[in-house]
Scaffold this active site. Structure first.
Site, PDB file in Angstrom:
ATOM      1  N   LYS A 249      -3.583  16.812 -23.361  1.00 50.54           N
ATOM      2  CA  LYS A 249      -4.815  16.121 -23.776  1.00 50.54           C
ATOM      3  C   LYS A 249      -5.730  17.119 -24.485  1.00 50.54           C
ATOM      4  CE  LYS A 249      -8.864  15.326 -22.062  1.00 50.54           C
ATOM      5  NZ  LYS A 249      -9.649  15.462 -23.313  1.00 50.54           N
TER       6      LYS A 249
ATOM      7  N   GLY B  19     -12.071  25.078 -20.498  1.00 54.18           N
ATOM      8  CA  GLY B  19     -13.264  24.305 -20.850  1.00 54.18           C
ATOM      9  C   GLY B  19     -14.446  24.732 -20.004  1.00 54.18           C
ATOM     10  N   SER B  20     -15.356  23.788 -19.785  1.00 54.52           N
ATOM     11  CA  SER B  20     -16.617  24.143 -19.134  1.00 54.52           C
ATOM     12  C   SER B  20     -16.430  24.401 -17.641  1.00 54.52           C
ATOM     13  CB  SER B  20     -17.627  23.013 -19.316  1.00 54.52           C
ATOM     14  OG  SER B  20     -17.285  21.925 -18.482  1.00 54.52           O
TER      15      SER B  20
ATOM     16  N   GLY C 141     -14.198  22.295 -15.046  1.00 59.08           N
ATOM     17  CA  GLY C 141     -13.156  23.110 -14.410  1.00 59.08           C
ATOM     18  C   GLY C 141     -13.230  23.029 -12.892  1.00 59.08           C
TER      19      GLY C 141
ATOM     20  N   GLU D 122      -9.650  28.255 -16.914  1.00 61.77           N
ATOM     21  CA  GLU D 122     -10.240  29.257 -17.804  1.00 61.77           C
ATOM     22  C   GLU D 122     -11.592  28.711 -18.233  1.00 61.77           C
ATOM     23  OE1 GLU D 122     -10.180  32.536 -18.242  1.00 61.77           O
ATOM     24  OE2 GLU D 122      -8.038  32.088 -18.131  1.00 61.77           O
TER      25      GLU D 122
ATOM     26  N   CYS E  34     -15.234  31.518 -25.456  1.00 60.20           N
ATOM     27  CA  CYS E  34     -15.543  31.929 -24.082  1.00 60.20           C
ATOM     28  C   CYS E  34     -15.573  33.442 -24.000  1.00 60.20           C
ATOM     29  CB  CYS E  34     -14.589  31.308 -23.081  1.00 60.20           C
ATOM     30  SG  CYS E  34     -12.898  31.438 -23.542  1.00 60.20           S
TER      31      CYS E  34
ATOM     32  N   GLU F 165     -24.222  30.704 -19.814  1.00 61.06           N
ATOM     33  CA  GLU F 165     -23.473  30.613 -21.066  1.00 61.06           C
ATOM     34  C   GLU F 165     -24.131  29.608 -22.010  1.00 61.06           C
ATOM     35  OE1 GLU F 165     -19.470  28.893 -21.011  1.00 61.06           O
ATOM     36  OE2 GLU F 165     -18.802  30.602 -22.210  1.00 61.06           O
TER      37      GLU F 165
HETATM   38  C1  UN1 Z   1     -11.406  31.275 -26.146  1.00 54.19           C
HETATM   39  O1  UN1 Z   1     -12.515  31.548 -26.563  1.00 54.19           O
HETATM   40  O2  UN1 Z   1     -11.224  30.276 -25.414  1.00 54.19           O
HETATM   41  O3  UN1 Z   1      -9.853  36.847 -27.841  1.00 54.19           O
HETATM   42  C2  UN1 Z   1     -10.181  32.025 -26.485  1.00 54.19           C
HETATM   43  C3  UN1 Z   1     -10.304  35.890 -28.456  1.00 54.19           C
HETATM   44  C4  UN1 Z   1      -9.357  34.822 -28.977  1.00 54.19           C
HETATM   45  C5  UN1 Z   1      -9.158  33.770 -27.932  1.00 54.19           C
HETATM   46  C6  UN1 Z   1     -10.417  33.167 -27.407  1.00 54.19           C
HETATM   47  N1  UN1 Z   1      -8.107  35.406 -29.381  1.00 54.19           N
HETATM   48  O4  UN1 Z   1     -11.488  35.740 -28.652  1.00 54.19           O
END
Ligand code: UN1
Length: 497
Positions: free
Chosen positions: A176, A228-229, A233, A250, A284, A385
């Site tokens: 999804k 995601g958030s 999560g 994550e 992230c 964040e």
């Molecule tokens: C993300 O922001 O969810 O190292 C992944 C990095 C990228 C991956 C980011 N290769 O910023």
């Protein structure tokens, strides 16, 4: 690749959601450019997809792993051929500039080739037995059906971090994508299917929270991988915990870059422009806290402000664009809210703090690169964040204080330190609480064959990428082979009391 693939893909066929409901997908840089209506899926669609995946698991899971690797390699080849076409559509849908979406596809290509090679490893162990004429080993088995729920900011790379190792290990998948990147998700699925995945091995279900919840809570889904958030999560984690599923989360980050007085400031500036404002700060892993020594603070901040102000903002499929839009109005509202919070908390908004005006940005959700100085470590803009192009600058006077500030946070994904002193760099590798530390590079730039993930509130201890992700997508089976021809009782027959 010009057609809009706006259907689900279940058991080898493209189809609409059972309810016929749909949601709209637009270009964040040009809101009048509608990409299409996508299926708003529900329990029934998820149920069909999971059933297909369960059936396909019987054959896919028992295929020789290197044969699955051959298909992954073909996926890598097709992604290589279609890199530019795919990147163009990704930029149109989620906004980051074309050079960035090409990098996103390249990360998927690297992940495909890496996963293909892992199908010839998937190592277990052979271990001595405590009994004579007995052989002990561990082997890896696939888990079953994996639910993959991913974010829009890396609409191709991040789902492939999950799906490629899942498939390599012999699992089947229900994917999804984010509601903000359904088209990129569908284009990726089309390529994967074209490379030869049998029907049911990979299923695509579009939609929002209802589809996601149905997938997470489906009793026949064995593992869930989510990016995601933090709020969502945590819900995923609760449901999976209750149902005894394996799950990998994550989530958020508030990634610090420590700059000490001996740092190479030109290098720092380049790193900050990329770390804080690349992907419009919507990673992230984005550099969102600059923790800088007082001796170099003013010089660094002033030069950075000049360079950041000069970044060309616009539609990412235009050649000169350096920074694209924010993903949607909700994302923009959140950024505006936090800028208000920062001002109220007494921080100084040095540059930005508003939406840009002028040609090329009238019809999109754009925001200017924003730098807050005079930030103290307990302000909300230093701890929460924001997911936008907002950098909070905190002044410190020693390495020790820098690390304390860096660690004074609920998240722990990425981090960086700039120093010329090797001993300090090595100390920081151990002392910064984060899953990833960069020395003399910004907080972004993960490579496909290295473990990726965070400590503390960022995740739940699993890693994506590299060899470690295969721990998540496989079950260990322990095997004992007794060829002694007699019953041997462990812990009893081999011990004399
Ligand atoms: C993300 O922001 O969810 O190292 C992944 C990095 C990228 C991956 C980011 N290769 O910023």
């Amino acid at each position: 690749m010009s057609e809009v693939l706006n259907q689900n893909f279940i058991d080898g066929t493209w189809q609409d959601a059972a309810s016929g409901a749909s949601f709209k997908d637009i270009n964040p840089a040009l809101n009048s450019d509608v990409i299409g209506q996508f299926p708003e899926s529900g329990v029934e669609d998820v149920d069909d997809a999971v059933r297909a995946a369960r059936t396909a698991f019987k054959t896919w899971g028992s295929m020789p792993a290197p044969a699955r690797g051959d298909i992954l390699r073909r996926i890598g080849d097709l992604l290589t051929e279609r890199k530019s076409e795919l990147a163009f559509q990704m930029t149109r849908e989620m906004g980051k500039p074309f050079f960035e979406t090409k990098g996103d596809v390249q990360e998927a290509i690297d992940t495909a080739y890496y996963a293909a090679t892992e199908t010839r490893r998937l190592f277990g162990h052979t271990v001595p037995s405590e009994m004579p004429n007995k052989f002990n080993m561990s082997i890896r088995r696939p888990i079953g059906v994996c639910g993959v729920i991913s974010a829009w900011n890396f609409p191709v790379a991040v789902p492939t971090w999950k799906m490629f190792p899942a498939l390599a290990a012999g699992n089947t998948v229900v994917f999804k994508p984010s509601e903000d990147a359904p088209h990129s998700g569908a284009l990726l699925v089309k390529i994967m299917v074209e490379a030869g995945l049998p029907a049911g091995v990979l299923n695509l279900v579009q939609g929002g929270g209802n589809a996601g919840r149905a997938l997470v809570e489906h009793p026949d889904v064995n593992a869930v991988s989510f990016t995601g958030s933090t709020v969502t999560g945590s819900q995923v984690g609760e449901a999976c915990g209750r149902m005894h599923k394996r799950f990998s989360l994550e989530m958020g980050g508030k990634n610090p870059m420590i700059v000490l007085a001996d740092a190479d400031l030109d290098l720092v500036i380049d790193g900050l422009l990329w770390g804080a404002f690349g992907t419009t700060g919507q990673r992230c892993t984005a550099t969102s806290r600059l923790i800088v020594h007082e001796d170099v603070h003013d010089e660094l901040v002033n030069t950075l402000a000049e360079r950041a102000k000069a970044l060309k903002i616009g539609y990412g499929n235009l050649d000169d664009t350096e920074m694209g839009p924010v993903i949607n109005q909700k994302g923009l509202d959140k950024i505006e809210y936090y800028v208000g919070v920062g001002i109220e908390e007494g921080a100084t908004c040095l540059i930005g703090g508003k939406r840009p005006t002028g040609e090329g940005v009238e019809d999109g959700t754009f925001y200017e690169p924003t730098i807050f100085t005079d930030v103290t470590q307990n302000m909300r803009i230093a701890k929460e964040e924001i997911f936008g192009p907002v950098l909070s600058v905190i002044k410190i006077s020693s390495y020790k204080e820098a690390v304390e500030v860096a660690n004074n946070i609920e998240f722990g994904l990425s981090s960086a330190i700039y120093t010329q002193d090797i001993a300090t760099a090595f100390r920081a590798m151990h002392e910064i609480e984060a899953g990833i530390t960069y020395v003399n590079g910004p907080t972004i730039g993960a490579e496909a064959h290295m473990p990726f993930g965070g400590v503390k509130g960022t995740g739940n201890g699993h890693r994506e990428g590299g060899w470690e992700v295969f721990e998540f997508y496989t079950e260990t089976k322990t095997v004992y082979v007794d060829y002694s021809g007699k019953l041997q009782k462990a812990q009893i027959d081999n011990v004399e009391d």
